[in-house]
Design an enzyme around this catalytic site. Sequence first.
Site, short mmCIF file in Angstrom:
data_model
loop_
_atom_site.label_atom_id
_atom_site.label_comp_id
_atom_site.label_asym_id
_atom_site.label_seq_id
_atom_site.Cartn_x
_atom_site.Cartn_y
_atom_site.Cartn_z
N CYS A 124 -65.48 -25.84 66.03
CA CYS A 124 -66.92 -25.78 66.30
C CYS A 124 -67.40 -27.04 67.03
O CYS A 124 -67.32 -28.14 66.48
CB CYS A 124 -67.63 -25.59 64.97
SG CYS A 124 -69.41 -25.87 65.00
N CYS A 137 -70.24 -28.88 65.26
CA CYS A 137 -69.72 -29.54 64.06
C CYS A 137 -69.13 -30.91 64.42
O CYS A 137 -69.29 -31.87 63.67
CB CYS A 137 -68.64 -28.69 63.39
SG CYS A 137 -69.22 -27.09 62.80
#
Length: 98
Positions: A23, A26
């Site tokens: 991600c 993230c």
Amino acid sequence: MAQFEELIKGDKPVLVDFFATWCGPCKMMHPILEELKSKVGDKMKIIKIDIDECRELADDYDVQAVPTLMLFKDGKTMWQHTGVRTANDLYSEIEKFL
């Protein structure tokens, strides 16, 4: 799972970052959480949970997207947010729980 439950039951707030290694947003959160950690010191714990490695835990807390941040205190969810936030924004949201 039991270790996680014990960790969030304490009276010290625990900020959990549910993330995934694949991600992009993230990855952006890592330095932001480091900056937040320097602001809060030992008043709060910050932990990261990889949803791919801990799928059952992510499901138990209904994590539908990453990054999802959840703040726990005394075993209860006090605050939750999905998406990237700045360290200052995060601090403003959680300082009342410190």
